[in-house]
Write a protein that holds these residues in place. Structure first.
Motif, PDB file in Angstrom:
ATOM      1  N   ARG A 186       0.827  -1.215   0.000  1.00  0.00           N
ATOM      2  CA  ARG A 186       0.000   0.000   0.000  1.00  0.00           C
ATOM      3  C   ARG A 186       0.858   1.259   0.000  1.00  0.00           C
ATOM      4  N   HIS A 187       2.012   1.216   0.673  1.00  0.00           N
ATOM      5  CA  HIS A 187       2.815   2.418   0.863  1.00  0.00           C
ATOM      6  C   HIS A 187       4.042   2.507  -0.056  1.00  0.00           C
ATOM      7  N   PHE A 188       4.604   1.381  -0.475  1.00  0.00           N
ATOM      8  CA  PHE A 188       5.871   1.403  -1.201  1.00  0.00           C
ATOM      9  C   PHE A 188       5.700   0.953  -2.658  1.00  0.00           C
ATOM     10  N   ALA A 189       6.519   1.560  -3.534  1.00  0.00           N
ATOM     11  CA  ALA A 189       6.523   1.176  -4.947  1.00  0.00           C
ATOM     12  C   ALA A 189       7.910   1.413  -5.528  1.00  0.00           C
ATOM     13  N   LEU A 190       8.268   0.637  -6.542  1.00  0.00           N
ATOM     14  CA  LEU A 190       9.458   0.877  -7.340  1.00  0.00           C
ATOM     15  C   LEU A 190       9.053   1.682  -8.566  1.00  0.00           C
ATOM     16  N   THR A 191       9.901   2.624  -8.986  1.00  0.00           N
ATOM     17  CA  THR A 191       9.508   3.549 -10.052  1.00  0.00           C
ATOM     18  C   THR A 191      10.599   3.693 -11.106  1.00  0.00           C
ATOM     19  N   ILE A 192      10.151   4.015 -12.314  1.00  0.00           N
ATOM     20  CA  ILE A 192      11.050   4.448 -13.378  1.00  0.00           C
ATOM     21  C   ILE A 192      10.337   5.562 -14.127  1.00  0.00           C
ATOM     22  N   ASP A 193      11.081   6.598 -14.498  1.00  0.00           N
ATOM     23  CA  ASP A 193      10.454   7.800 -15.050  1.00  0.00           C
ATOM     24  C   ASP A 193      11.394   8.445 -16.066  1.00  0.00           C
ATOM     25  N   ALA A 194      10.817   8.951 -17.163  1.00  0.00           N
ATOM     26  CA  ALA A 194      11.590   9.678 -18.177  1.00  0.00           C
ATOM     27  C   ALA A 194      10.874  10.985 -18.502  1.00  0.00           C
ATOM     28  N   LYS A 195      11.618  12.084 -18.484  1.00  0.00           N
ATOM     29  CA  LYS A 195      11.090  13.396 -18.830  1.00  0.00           C
ATOM     30  C   LYS A 195      11.949  13.984 -19.950  1.00  0.00           C
ATOM     31  N   LYS A 196      11.301  14.462 -21.010  1.00  0.00           N
ATOM     32  CA  LYS A 196      12.001  15.119 -22.112  1.00  0.00           C
ATOM     33  C   LYS A 196      11.525  16.558 -22.185  1.00  0.00           C
ATOM     34  N   ALA A 197      12.485  17.492 -22.116  1.00  0.00           N
ATOM     35  CA  ALA A 197      12.149  18.913 -22.075  1.00  0.00           C
ATOM     36  C   ALA A 197      12.536  19.622 -23.357  1.00  0.00           C
ATOM     37  N   ALA A 198      11.718  20.577 -23.734  1.00  0.00           N
ATOM     38  CA  ALA A 198      12.081  21.547 -24.758  1.00  0.00           C
ATOM     39  C   ALA A 198      12.482  22.808 -24.000  1.00  0.00           C
ATOM     40  N   LEU A 199      13.777  23.039 -23.894  1.00  0.00           N
ATOM     41  CA  LEU A 199      14.292  24.073 -22.997  1.00  0.00           C
ATOM     42  C   LEU A 199      15.396  24.860 -23.686  1.00  0.00           C
ATOM     43  N   ARG A 200      15.251  26.159 -23.706  1.00  0.00           N
ATOM     44  CA  ARG A 200      16.225  27.065 -24.311  1.00  0.00           C
ATOM     45  C   ARG A 200      16.698  28.070 -23.262  1.00  0.00           C
ATOM     46  N   THR A 201      17.851  28.662 -23.499  1.00  0.00           N
ATOM     47  CA  THR A 201      18.333  29.728 -22.630  1.00  0.00           C
ATOM     48  C   THR A 201      19.262  30.637 -23.426  1.00  0.00           C
ATOM     49  N   ASN A 202      19.660  31.727 -22.808  1.00  0.00           N
ATOM     50  CA  ASN A 202      20.614  32.659 -23.410  1.00  0.00           C
ATOM     51  C   ASN A 202      21.817  32.806 -22.489  1.00  0.00           C
ATOM     52  N   ALA A 203      22.983  33.040 -23.106  1.00  0.00           N
ATOM     53  CA  ALA A 203      24.208  33.194 -22.321  1.00  0.00           C
ATOM     54  C   ALA A 203      25.039  34.327 -22.900  1.00  0.00           C
ATOM     55  N   THR A 204      25.743  35.000 -22.027  1.00  0.00           N
ATOM     56  CA  THR A 204      26.690  36.042 -22.447  1.00  0.00           C
ATOM     57  C   THR A 204      28.024  35.793 -21.760  1.00  0.00           C
ATOM     58  N   ALA A 205      29.097  36.295 -22.377  1.00  0.00           N
ATOM     59  CA  ALA A 205      30.445  36.155 -21.813  1.00  0.00           C
ATOM     60  C   ALA A 205      31.389  37.052 -22.605  1.00  0.00           C
ATOM     61  N   ASN A 206      32.635  37.068 -22.188  1.00  0.00           N
ATOM     62  CA  ASN A 206      33.687  37.749 -22.940  1.00  0.00           C
ATOM     63  C   ASN A 206      34.725  36.731 -23.382  1.00  0.00           C
ATOM     64  N   LEU A 207      35.104  36.801 -24.642  1.00  0.00           N
ATOM     65  CA  LEU A 207      36.208  35.995 -25.162  1.00  0.00           C
ATOM     66  C   LEU A 207      37.374  36.944 -25.389  1.00  0.00           C
ATOM     67  N   GLY A 208      38.264  36.978 -24.410  1.00  0.00           N
ATOM     68  CA  GLY A 208      39.270  38.039 -24.417  1.00  0.00           C
ATOM     69  C   GLY A 208      38.552  39.363 -24.181  1.00  0.00           C
ATOM     70  N   PRO A 209      38.845  40.375 -25.017  1.00  0.00           N
ATOM     71  CA  PRO A 209      38.162  41.653 -24.846  1.00  0.00           C
ATOM     72  C   PRO A 209      36.839  41.717 -25.610  1.00  0.00           C
ATOM     73  N   VAL A 210      36.502  40.644 -26.368  1.00  0.00           N
ATOM     74  CA  VAL A 210      35.337  40.675 -27.263  1.00  0.00           C
ATOM     75  C   VAL A 210      34.116  40.078 -26.574  1.00  0.00           C
ATOM     76  N   PRO A 211      32.979  40.798 -26.535  1.00  0.00           N
ATOM     77  CA  PRO A 211      31.759  40.223 -25.962  1.00  0.00           C
ATOM     78  C   PRO A 211      31.151  39.192 -26.918  1.00  0.00           C
ATOM     79  N   ILE A 212      30.697  38.104 -26.353  1.00  0.00           N
ATOM     80  CA  ILE A 212      30.015  37.089 -27.153  1.00  0.00           C
ATOM     81  C   ILE A 212      28.679  36.769 -26.489  1.00  0.00           C
TER      82      ILE A 212
END
Length: 231
Positions: A186-212
């Motif tokens: 009643r209380h315990f179970a074994l589980t297996i789960d798969a989640k697939k995400a459509a996920l985007r992001t943005n990033a900034t940085a400097n490569l030497g003195p140049v912004p990227i």
């Protein structure tokens, strides 16, 4: 009339019924009197699921240097393994849950024409998923489910390497989910789960003195196996 009664009386005696008393039906077969096996109770309530999970990425990026697209420049992110924790509530065949875990440290590698740069940096991140799911019944202890919902990428820390001032932004996405549980009790179970995400992001940085800057596609697949407790 007396002759008819004399003919009926022996038949009533053989059937076990007295004259004027209806004969009783045959008793149930012996096997019908035993307990009927049932699957563990699926009562409504809070559930807690935990176990190791693997995060793998279908990563890619459009990289800009000083505002100009770098032809063939992209990124790759190595897979991570961490502890996944899911807190949910079940009501019959329906469920809702919030999934998180111990934030892993991802290594962001330059790829494509940028590959000679090696490791661009590292990020400490934690995807959080809120999902609704439907659980199939009628299969005994085995209960598959399907669901989905919104996802949030939380970035807790950025670490420089080939680039400086690395800043990967938090972002929202969506997730599809499929899995199954095998009820031990009643209380315990074994589980297996798969989640697939459509996920985007943005990033900034400097490569030497140049912004990227980069528009980064993450699209992680999270596969977890473990145990759950139904309160």
């Amino acid at each position: 009339m007396r002759q008819i009664r004399r003919m009926i009386a022996p038949a009533l005696c053989l059937s076990g019924a007295a004259p004027g008393v209806p004969a009783m039906a045959d008793p149930l077969p012996a096997h019908a009197s035993g307990p009927v096996p049932t699957e563990p109770d699926a009562a409504s309530g809070v559930t807690l699921e935990f176990g190791p999970g693997n995060l793998s990425f279908s990563a890619g990026a459009t990289v800009r240097e000083a505002g100009t697209v770098v032809p063939g420049g992209t990124v790759a992110i190595a897979a991570d393994t961490t502890l996944i924790v899911e807190l949910g509530y079940r009501w019959r065949n329906l469920g809702i849950s919030l999934t998180g875990g111990v934030p892993p440290l991802a290594r962001v590698q330059a790829a494509g024409t940028l590959a000679p740069l090696g490791t661009l940096g590292q990020i400490r991140y934690g995807p959080v998923v809120a999902s609704a799911h439907y659980h199939l019944s009628g299969l005994g202890r085995f209960r598959p489910y399907i669901g989905g919902g919104p996802a949030l990428l939380l970035v807790f820390a950025n670490h420089d390497d080939a680039v400086t001032r690395l800043n990967v932004h938090d972002h929202f996405g969506v997730v599809g989910q499929i899995g199954a549980e095998y009820r031990i009790s009643r209380h315990f179970a074994l589980t297996i789960d798969a989640k697939k995400a459509a996920l985007r992001t943005n990033a900034t940085a400097n490569l030497g003195p140049v912004p990227i800057g980069a528009a980064v596609r993450l699209d992680p697949l999270v596969v977890a196996a473990g145990a759950s407790y139904h309160f």
